[in-house]
Design a protein around this motif. Structure first.
Motif, mmCIF file in Angstrom:
data_model
loop_
_atom_site.group_PDB
_atom_site.id
_atom_site.type_symbol
_atom_site.label_atom_id
_atom_site.label_comp_id
_atom_site.label_asym_id
_atom_site.label_seq_id
_atom_site.Cartn_x
_atom_site.Cartn_y
_atom_site.Cartn_z
ATOM 1 N N GLU A 156 -0.377 11.113 0.722
ATOM 2 C CA GLU A 156 0.010 10.698 1.966
ATOM 3 C C GLU A 156 1.328 10.118 2.418
ATOM 4 O O GLU A 156 1.916 9.985 3.033
ATOM 5 N N ILE A 157 1.408 8.788 1.480
ATOM 6 C CA ILE A 157 2.631 8.416 0.931
ATOM 7 C C ILE A 157 4.102 9.320 0.974
ATOM 8 O O ILE A 157 5.167 9.328 0.769
ATOM 9 N N HIS A 201 -0.298 4.394 -6.789
ATOM 10 C CA HIS A 201 -1.135 4.890 -6.309
ATOM 11 C C HIS A 201 -1.768 5.869 -7.397
ATOM 12 O O HIS A 201 -3.242 6.461 -8.561
ATOM 13 N N ASP A 219 1.355 -1.010 0.104
ATOM 14 C CA ASP A 219 0.392 -0.298 -0.211
ATOM 15 C C ASP A 219 0.750 1.250 -0.078
ATOM 16 O O ASP A 219 0.031 2.345 -0.169
ATOM 17 N N ARG A 220 2.363 1.077 -0.028
ATOM 18 C CA ARG A 220 2.528 2.418 0.442
ATOM 19 C C ARG A 220 3.748 2.529 -0.942
ATOM 20 O O ARG A 220 4.371 3.889 -1.147
ATOM 21 N N ALA A 278 3.429 4.825 -3.372
ATOM 22 C CA ALA A 278 2.839 6.047 -4.089
ATOM 23 C C ALA A 278 1.979 5.518 -5.878
ATOM 24 O O ALA A 278 1.036 6.091 -5.760
ATOM 25 N N ARG A 323 -4.255 9.348 -1.470
ATOM 26 C CA ARG A 323 -3.136 8.667 -0.742
ATOM 27 C C ARG A 323 -1.662 8.645 -1.618
ATOM 28 O O ARG A 323 -0.752 8.386 -0.791
#
Length: 162
Positions: free
Chosen positions: A91-92, A66, A60-61, A63, A88
């Protein structure tokens, strides 16, 4: 091909044998799913979106996964999903000027001008030479009738290009 399971009473761990194609699919890393998404973007955007989703499930990290997913959702006019993906990514990677710019475009497409301006400002903070972000800032300030703000942006830009 059916699954084969070792007998629990034999002392062996349970093991499922998957067909090769399925096994390869489940064994891909986040980076491999991401690369597959990049390869599929031009020929199959739907499959590319799925590959980016799989990359995100694996890590999920990531970037860029995303960000790229957001671009494909944006192109498909799925603005809420695109906005979520861009946010998102930010956020990363808070300094990612491209993610901030793309978020600005998605917000602008939703007629959320004040938020779009803030996002374009974030893009030029992350990349002071991001000409498209300056252009969009000037255009939005002019559209709002705030000529003074538009001129300030132009002066900032002129200072960057000397």
């Amino acid at each position: 091909m059916s699954a084969t399971v070792a007998r629990p009473d034999s002392g062996a761990r349970l093991a499922t044998v998957l067909p090769l194609a399925r096994r390869v699919e489940t064994e891909r890393s986040a980076a491999e799913w991401f690369e597959l998404g990049c390869e599929l973007e031009a020929s199959s955007p739907d499959r590319a979106r799925e590959a980016y989703r799989r990359a995100i499930e694996a890590d999920d990290r990531l970037a860029d996964a995303h960000l790229n997913l957001g671009c494909l959702l944006h192109e498909a006019r799925e603005l809420t999903g695109a906005e979520r993906a861009y946010r998102r990514a930010l956020e990363i990677a808070p300094d990612d000027a491209t993610a901030a710019f793309n978020l600005g475009v998605a917000l602008e497409d939703q007629r959320r001008t004040a938020e779009a301006i803030a996002s374009y400002e974030r893009a030029v903070e992350g990349d002071p030479d991001f000409l498209d972000a300056y252009h969009n800032l000037v255009r939005l300030h002019e559209r709002r009738g705030d000529k003074a703000a538009a001129l300030r942006i132009l002066k900032r830009l002129r200072g960057r290009t000397r």
